[in-house]
Design a protein around this motif. Structure first.
Motif, PDB file in Angstrom:
ATOM      1  N   GLN A 181       0.833  -1.200   0.000  1.00  0.00           N
ATOM      2  CA  GLN A 181       0.000   0.000   0.000  1.00  0.00           C
ATOM      3  C   GLN A 181       0.871   1.255   0.000  1.00  0.00           C
ATOM      4  O   GLN A 181       2.017   1.228   0.464  1.00  0.00           O
ATOM      5  CB  GLN A 181      -0.921   0.003   1.215  1.00  0.00           C
ATOM      6  CG  GLN A 181      -2.040  -1.019   1.143  1.00  0.00           C
ATOM      7  CD  GLN A 181      -3.044  -0.859   2.270  1.00  0.00           C
ATOM      8  OE1 GLN A 181      -2.712  -0.369   3.340  1.00  0.00           O
ATOM      9  NE2 GLN A 181      -4.288  -1.258   2.020  1.00  0.00           N
ATOM     10  N   ALA A 182       0.296   2.324  -0.510  1.00  0.00           N
ATOM     11  CA  ALA A 182       0.999   3.603  -0.490  1.00  0.00           C
ATOM     12  C   ALA A 182       1.422   3.947   0.935  1.00  0.00           C
ATOM     13  O   ALA A 182       0.663   3.743   1.883  1.00  0.00           O
ATOM     14  CB  ALA A 182       0.104   4.698  -1.063  1.00  0.00           C
TER      15      ALA A 182
ATOM     16  N   SER B  71       8.169   4.937   2.144  1.00  0.00           N
ATOM     17  CA  SER B  71       7.175   5.945   1.732  1.00  0.00           C
ATOM     18  C   SER B  71       6.789   5.768   0.270  1.00  0.00           C
ATOM     19  O   SER B  71       6.767   6.722  -0.513  1.00  0.00           O
ATOM     20  CB  SER B  71       7.721   7.358   1.969  1.00  0.00           C
ATOM     21  OG  SER B  71       8.057   7.546   3.325  1.00  0.00           O
TER      22      SER B  71
ATOM     23  N   LYS C 100       4.959   5.289  -3.233  1.00  0.00           N
ATOM     24  CA  LYS C 100       3.845   5.986  -3.875  1.00  0.00           C
ATOM     25  C   LYS C 100       3.344   5.145  -5.056  1.00  0.00           C
ATOM     26  O   LYS C 100       4.118   4.361  -5.617  1.00  0.00           O
ATOM     27  CB  LYS C 100       4.304   7.346  -4.388  1.00  0.00           C
ATOM     28  CG  LYS C 100       4.939   8.248  -3.340  1.00  0.00           C
ATOM     29  CD  LYS C 100       5.479   9.513  -3.978  1.00  0.00           C
ATOM     30  CE  LYS C 100       6.143  10.413  -2.948  1.00  0.00           C
ATOM     31  NZ  LYS C 100       6.683  11.660  -3.560  1.00  0.00           N
ATOM     32  N   PRO C 101       2.104   5.336  -5.450  1.00  0.00           N
ATOM     33  CA  PRO C 101       1.604   4.592  -6.619  1.00  0.00           C
ATOM     34  C   PRO C 101       2.482   4.799  -7.862  1.00  0.00           C
ATOM     35  O   PRO C 101       2.626   3.863  -8.661  1.00  0.00           O
ATOM     36  CB  PRO C 101       0.200   5.165  -6.812  1.00  0.00           C
ATOM     37  CG  PRO C 101      -0.219   5.571  -5.434  1.00  0.00           C
ATOM     38  CD  PRO C 101       1.026   6.090  -4.787  1.00  0.00           C
ATOM     39  N   GLU C 102       3.066   5.964  -8.010  1.00  0.00           N
ATOM     40  CA  GLU C 102       3.921   6.218  -9.172  1.00  0.00           C
ATOM     41  C   GLU C 102       5.247   5.475  -9.121  1.00  0.00           C
ATOM     42  O   GLU C 102       6.010   5.496 -10.087  1.00  0.00           O
ATOM     43  CB  GLU C 102       4.174   7.719  -9.350  1.00  0.00           C
ATOM     44  CG  GLU C 102       4.649   8.429  -8.107  1.00  0.00           C
ATOM     45  CD  GLU C 102       3.517   9.116  -7.357  1.00  0.00           C
ATOM     46  OE1 GLU C 102       2.441   8.496  -7.184  1.00  0.00           O
ATOM     47  OE2 GLU C 102       3.723  10.274  -6.936  1.00  0.00           O
TER      48      GLU C 102
ATOM     49  N   THR D 167       5.214   2.297  -8.913  1.00  0.00           N
ATOM     50  CA  THR D 167       4.867   1.016  -9.517  1.00  0.00           C
ATOM     51  C   THR D 167       5.620   0.818 -10.819  1.00  0.00           C
ATOM     52  O   THR D 167       5.578   1.664 -11.714  1.00  0.00           O
ATOM     53  CB  THR D 167       3.348   0.945  -9.775  1.00  0.00           C
ATOM     54  OG1 THR D 167       2.660   0.986  -8.526  1.00  0.00           O
ATOM     55  CG2 THR D 167       2.988  -0.332 -10.522  1.00  0.00           C
TER      56      THR D 167
ATOM     57  N   VAL E   1       2.411  -0.569  -6.118  1.00  0.00           N
ATOM     58  CA  VAL E   1       2.006   0.232  -4.965  1.00  0.00           C
ATOM     59  C   VAL E   1       0.559   0.659  -5.183  1.00  0.00           C
ATOM     60  O   VAL E   1       0.250   1.371  -6.136  1.00  0.00           O
ATOM     61  CB  VAL E   1       2.901   1.464  -4.790  1.00  0.00           C
ATOM     62  CG1 VAL E   1       2.511   2.227  -3.522  1.00  0.00           C
ATOM     63  CG2 VAL E   1       4.366   1.062  -4.746  1.00  0.00           C
ATOM     64  N   SER E   2      -0.299   0.221  -4.289  1.00  0.00           N
ATOM     65  CA  SER E   2      -1.719   0.552  -4.414  1.00  0.00           C
ATOM     66  C   SER E   2      -2.043   1.821  -3.635  1.00  0.00           C
ATOM     67  O   SER E   2      -1.443   2.099  -2.598  1.00  0.00           O
ATOM     68  CB  SER E   2      -2.567  -0.609  -3.917  1.00  0.00           C
ATOM     69  OG  SER E   2      -2.331  -0.832  -2.539  1.00  0.00           O
ATOM     70  N   SER E   3      -3.022   2.551  -4.129  1.00  0.00           N
ATOM     71  CA  SER E   3      -3.396   3.811  -3.472  1.00  0.00           C
ATOM     72  C   SER E   3      -4.484   3.599  -2.447  1.00  0.00           C
ATOM     73  O   SER E   3      -5.059   2.529  -2.327  1.00  0.00           O
ATOM     74  CB  SER E   3      -3.873   4.809  -4.523  1.00  0.00           C
ATOM     75  OG  SER E   3      -4.943   4.275  -5.262  1.00  0.00           O
TER      76      SER E   3
END
Length: 123
Positions: A13-14, A85, A87-89, A91, A121-123
């Motif tokens: 997860q994010a 830390s 982030k979805p970006e 991924t 990475v999921s949001s």
């Protein structure tokens, strides 16, 4: 020849953390500069972090500075990317790479590549 095998990818997860490892064989590890690259769907491969043969010099992409840490253990022939830390970006498929000179790794033209490990990475 140098063989590179990545491990440690997965789904997180994010805000979470992952630790990628790259085991090497086939050439004296301590003579190699190492790096981590990533490629997201539809995007070009980009360098994330690099480390000199001695570990004394490291460099990071601006997008990961302060969140990712690259390190190496020359006794165990491994290089590690600690990612915090997330982030979805972030991924992407993450690739370990090795070069006979650090400048080639930084330039994105290392001598050797691993097969890659997926980080999602999921949001």
């Amino acid at each position: 020849q140098v063989q590179l095998v990545e491990s440690g990818g997965g789904l997180v997860q994010a805000g979470g953390s992952l630790r990628l490892s790259c085991a090497t064989s086939g050439r004296t590890f301590s003579n190699l500069a190492m790096g981590w690259f990533r490629q997201a769907p539809g995007k070009e491969r980009e360098i994330v972090a690099s480390i000199s043969w001695s570990g004394g010099t490291t460099d990071y992409a601006d997008s990961v500075k302060g969140r990712f840490t690259i390190s190496r253990d020359n006794a165990k022939n491994t290089v590690t990317l600690q990612m915090n830390s997330l982030k979805p970006e972030d991924t992407a498929v993450y690739y370990c790479a090795a070069g006979r000179v650090w400048s080639r790794v930084v330039a994105g033209t290392p001598n050797y590549w691993g097969q890659g490990t997926q980080v999602t990475v999921s949001s």
